[in-house]
Design a protein around this motif. Structure first.
Motif, mmCIF file in Angstrom:
data_model
loop_
_atom_site.group_PDB
_atom_site.id
_atom_site.type_symbol
_atom_site.label_atom_id
_atom_site.label_comp_id
_atom_site.label_asym_id
_atom_site.label_seq_id
_atom_site.Cartn_x
_atom_site.Cartn_y
_atom_site.Cartn_z
ATOM 1 N N PHE A 62 -11.274 -12.989 0.978
ATOM 2 C CA PHE A 62 -10.538 -11.910 1.930
ATOM 3 C C PHE A 62 -10.039 -10.970 1.843
ATOM 4 O O PHE A 62 -9.968 -10.192 0.069
ATOM 5 C CB PHE A 62 -9.498 -13.413 2.222
ATOM 6 N N ARG A 63 -9.532 -10.240 2.647
ATOM 7 C CA ARG A 63 -8.576 -8.205 1.961
ATOM 8 C C ARG A 63 -7.281 -9.126 2.243
ATOM 9 O O ARG A 63 -7.105 -9.522 3.294
ATOM 10 C CB ARG A 63 -9.504 -7.399 3.383
ATOM 11 N N GLU A 64 -6.992 -8.360 0.925
ATOM 12 C CA GLU A 64 -5.242 -8.389 0.665
ATOM 13 C C GLU A 64 -4.581 -6.609 0.618
ATOM 14 O O GLU A 64 -5.379 -6.461 0.324
ATOM 15 C CB GLU A 64 -4.992 -9.144 0.020
ATOM 16 N N SER A 65 -3.167 -7.200 1.443
ATOM 17 C CA SER A 65 -2.908 -5.775 1.253
ATOM 18 C C SER A 65 -1.314 -6.097 0.293
ATOM 19 O O SER A 65 -0.798 -6.998 1.385
ATOM 20 C CB SER A 65 -3.271 -5.218 2.512
ATOM 21 N N LYS A 66 -0.726 -5.360 0.360
ATOM 22 C CA LYS A 66 0.040 -5.292 -0.776
ATOM 23 C C LYS A 66 0.792 -3.868 -0.683
ATOM 24 O O LYS A 66 0.222 -2.579 -0.995
ATOM 25 C CB LYS A 66 -0.017 -5.524 -2.344
ATOM 26 N N LYS A 67 2.061 -3.649 -0.844
ATOM 27 C CA LYS A 67 3.034 -2.763 -0.676
ATOM 28 C C LYS A 67 3.182 -2.511 -2.499
ATOM 29 O O LYS A 67 3.565 -3.680 -2.890
ATOM 30 C CB LYS A 67 4.535 -2.945 0.154
ATOM 31 N N MET B 297 0.683 1.368 0.935
ATOM 32 C CA MET B 297 -0.387 -0.224 0.557
ATOM 33 C C MET B 297 -1.828 0.030 0.291
ATOM 34 O O MET B 297 -2.035 0.942 -0.597
ATOM 35 C CB MET B 297 -0.802 -0.556 1.563
ATOM 36 N N SER B 298 -1.555 -1.122 -1.221
ATOM 37 C CA SER B 298 -2.576 -0.988 -1.707
ATOM 38 C C SER B 298 -3.251 -2.197 -1.108
ATOM 39 O O SER B 298 -3.029 -3.065 -0.603
ATOM 40 C CB SER B 298 -2.806 -1.648 -3.166
ATOM 41 N N HIS B 299 -4.872 -1.681 -0.758
ATOM 42 C CA HIS B 299 -5.787 -2.743 -0.539
ATOM 43 C C HIS B 299 -7.413 -3.650 -1.582
ATOM 44 O O HIS B 299 -6.885 -2.807 -2.666
ATOM 45 C CB HIS B 299 -6.739 -1.921 1.061
ATOM 46 N N TYR B 300 -6.999 -4.982 -0.700
ATOM 47 C CA TYR B 300 -8.447 -5.491 -2.718
ATOM 48 C C TYR B 300 -9.662 -5.734 -1.517
ATOM 49 O O TYR B 300 -8.788 -6.949 -0.014
ATOM 50 C CB TYR B 300 -7.763 -6.188 -3.028
ATOM 51 N N SER C 252 -10.324 -3.558 -6.053
ATOM 52 C CA SER C 252 -9.072 -1.959 -5.258
ATOM 53 C C SER C 252 -10.384 -0.924 -4.513
ATOM 54 O O SER C 252 -10.870 -0.953 -4.725
ATOM 55 C CB SER C 252 -8.639 -1.718 -6.431
ATOM 56 N N VAL C 253 -9.463 -0.903 -2.969
ATOM 57 C CA VAL C 253 -10.376 -0.363 -2.139
ATOM 58 C C VAL C 253 -9.049 1.256 -1.539
ATOM 59 O O VAL C 253 -8.300 0.752 -1.733
ATOM 60 C CB VAL C 253 -10.286 -1.360 -0.851
ATOM 61 N N GLU C 254 -10.307 1.469 -1.500
ATOM 62 C CA GLU C 254 -9.640 2.919 -1.101
ATOM 63 C C GLU C 254 -10.209 3.671 -0.162
ATOM 64 O O GLU C 254 -11.204 3.742 0.137
ATOM 65 C CB GLU C 254 -9.476 4.515 -1.783
ATOM 66 N N GLU D 45 -13.952 3.768 -0.234
ATOM 67 C CA GLU D 45 -14.630 3.423 -2.018
ATOM 68 C C GLU D 45 -14.146 2.053 -2.627
ATOM 69 O O GLU D 45 -12.978 2.176 -2.756
ATOM 70 C CB GLU D 45 -13.854 4.230 -2.999
ATOM 71 N N ILE D 46 -15.085 0.855 -3.194
ATOM 72 C CA ILE D 46 -14.532 0.190 -4.138
ATOM 73 C C ILE D 46 -14.464 -0.020 -4.802
ATOM 74 O O ILE D 46 -15.813 0.819 -6.127
ATOM 75 C CB ILE D 46 -15.045 -1.061 -3.609
ATOM 76 N N ASP D 47 -13.448 -0.055 -6.305
ATOM 77 C CA ASP D 47 -13.424 0.408 -7.512
ATOM 78 C C ASP D 47 -14.527 -0.941 -8.509
ATOM 79 O O ASP D 47 -13.406 -2.071 -8.799
ATOM 80 C CB ASP D 47 -12.228 -0.301 -8.148
ATOM 81 N N TRP D 48 -15.796 -1.335 -8.188
ATOM 82 C CA TRP D 48 -16.814 -2.562 -8.935
ATOM 83 C C TRP D 48 -16.722 -2.632 -9.908
ATOM 84 O O TRP D 48 -17.152 -4.157 -10.537
ATOM 85 C CB TRP D 48 -18.013 -2.476 -8.399
#
Length: 68
Positions: free
Chosen positions: A63-68, A50-53, A38-40, A22-25
């Motif tokens: 690119f895809r980014e993942s952050k804590k 982690m949060s994914h974007y 934001s990606v879930e 699920e992406i919050d477009w």
């Protein structure tokens, strides 16, 4: 998400996403000229929280980014 190629148009990325992603477009974060979506991942039991974007510039995937 890991199979996306840099430069893909946002419409192509939307079509390529599987049902469990699920992406919050509608509500991207804007950083300079970048839009971060934001990606879930449904059913993900990530113990690190982690949060994914997905990051786009001018409606092209970067690119895809993942952050804590």
């Amino acid at each position: 998400m890991d199979n996306l190629e840099s430069g893909m148009k946002i419409e192509s990325v939307r079509e390529a996403m599987p049902d469990y992603v699920e992406i919050d477009w509608d509500n991207p974060y804007t950083v300079r000229n970048e839009k971060w979506y934001s990606v879930e991942i449904k059913g993900n039991n990530d113990v690190l929280g982690m949060s994914h974007y997905l990051v786009f510039v001018e409606n092209e995937y970067q690119f895809r980014e993942s952050k804590k």
